[in-house]
Design an enzyme around this catalytic site. Structure first.
Site, mmCIF file in Angstrom:
data_model
loop_
_atom_site.group_PDB
_atom_site.id
_atom_site.type_symbol
_atom_site.label_atom_id
_atom_site.label_comp_id
_atom_site.label_asym_id
_atom_site.label_seq_id
_atom_site.Cartn_x
_atom_site.Cartn_y
_atom_site.Cartn_z
ATOM 1 N N HIS A 73 -3.224 1.619 -6.134
ATOM 2 C CA HIS A 73 -4.496 1.949 -5.492
ATOM 3 C C HIS A 73 -5.477 0.783 -5.578
ATOM 4 C CE1 HIS A 73 -6.145 5.269 -3.317
ATOM 5 N NE2 HIS A 73 -7.302 5.185 -3.929
ATOM 6 N N LYS A 119 -3.565 11.545 5.113
ATOM 7 C CA LYS A 119 -3.978 12.872 4.655
ATOM 8 C C LYS A 119 -4.234 13.781 5.844
ATOM 9 C CE LYS A 119 -6.013 11.676 0.176
ATOM 10 N NZ LYS A 119 -7.240 11.710 -0.648
#
Length: 298
Positions: free
Chosen positions: A240, A172
């Protein structure tokens, strides 16, 4: 003063024409504002000028009593604040009556993880075709390095350093990090690379679909879920969950919160600290199972 419905209709037109919000978003705004219209009408309000902070608070309490969750109530109040801000900008209101009203904090939902035994079962898939080899490599890399799904599908061959057992990932905020992936992941990547050319792709992507293109996130989700069912795992296997499991198992073994933060690529330690709650759950279950004073009724 104008009718309650008329102002809402004007606001929705503004969101559609000037803000160009999607039909789905507009529908969500409409639903939230219809709820306050109904409440206001039931309480004898004929215009938004009659709406004050007490009305908004009572509306929030009523919504909660009707079973609206904390997160949903927060969204409802956010829509209401935006609407009242617009009325202020149109000189229909002097102040926003919803400005000081907030929803109660949503309860913290701890991420689900897969225990070590189930993880070993998941990884021990039947390798009967090249795509199964690819899937095993993806599972090993995902769990071995704690990657985000976007980081996994974004891997190129050039990001590999198999000799040192590491990969480069772009996380990110376009932040790069270099991660160890473990010997098992290296071995299965090498196995996959031996078969990768069967798909005849000129793409630089490490993991390919059966059409020879970079594999999509949706495809990875689908394959992982299918393997979870085939391997007999009770809970839905989502990519995830492998990241959560990596973090939990690392923290249980090392206790090094800062180290886990670096591996996960979290900008803030507070994001990583949720795994300390998972670790506590693990310790509590061990205590309940083993300590004589925890064995009630015996």
């Amino acid at each position: 003063m104008t009718d309650l419905h008329t102002d809402v209709e004007r606001y929705l037109r503004y969101l559609s024409v000037e803000r160009q919000l999607s039909p789905i978003t507009l529908l969500n705004y409409q639903r939230q504002l219809e709820a306050i219209i109904n409440f206001a009408s039931e309480n004898g309000l004929q215009s938004w000028q009659q709406c004050d902070v007490t009305v908004v608070r009572n509306f929030a309490v009523r919504s909660r009593r009707k079973g609206l969750g904390a997160a949903s109530l927060a969204l409802r109040l956010s829509a209401l604040r935006s609407f009242f801000d617009w009325l202020v900008s149109q000189n229909e209101l002097k102040a926003n009556p919803a400005k000081g009203v907030s929803a109660p904090k949503a309860p913290r939902h701890l991420p689900k993880n897969i225990d070590v035994d189930d993880m070993n079962r998941l990884l021990d898939i039947d390798i009967n075709d090249p795509l199964a080899v690819r899937d095993r490599a993806m599972l090993e890399v995902m769990y071995g390095a704690g990657l985000r799904l976007s980081e996994l599908v974004g891997l190129d061959i050039k990001h590999l350093d198999l000799e040192s057992g590491e990969v480069w990932v772009m996380g990110k905020g376009s932040k790069e990090r270099r991660l160890p992936i473990g010997r098992n992941a290296v071995a299965w990547i090498e196995h996959w690379l031996d078969l990768r050319d069967l798909f005849g792709s000129e793409d630089d992507a490490l993991f390919l679909s059966k059409l020879g293109k970079r594999i999509s996130a949706r495809n990875v989700q689908k394959r992982f879920a299918e393997w979870g069912i085939k391997q007999g795992l009770n809970n839905h296997v989502h990519p995830h969950k492998l990241r959560h499991s990596f973090a939990t198992h690392m923290l249980e073994s090392s206790g090094d919160l800062r180290g886990v933060q670096e591996l996960l690529g979290h900008a803030n330690l507070s994001t990583t600290q949720i795994y300390t709650h998972l670790d506590f759950q693990h310790l509590a279950s061990v205590y309940d199972a083993a300590h004589p004073r925890a064995k009630r009724g015996k």
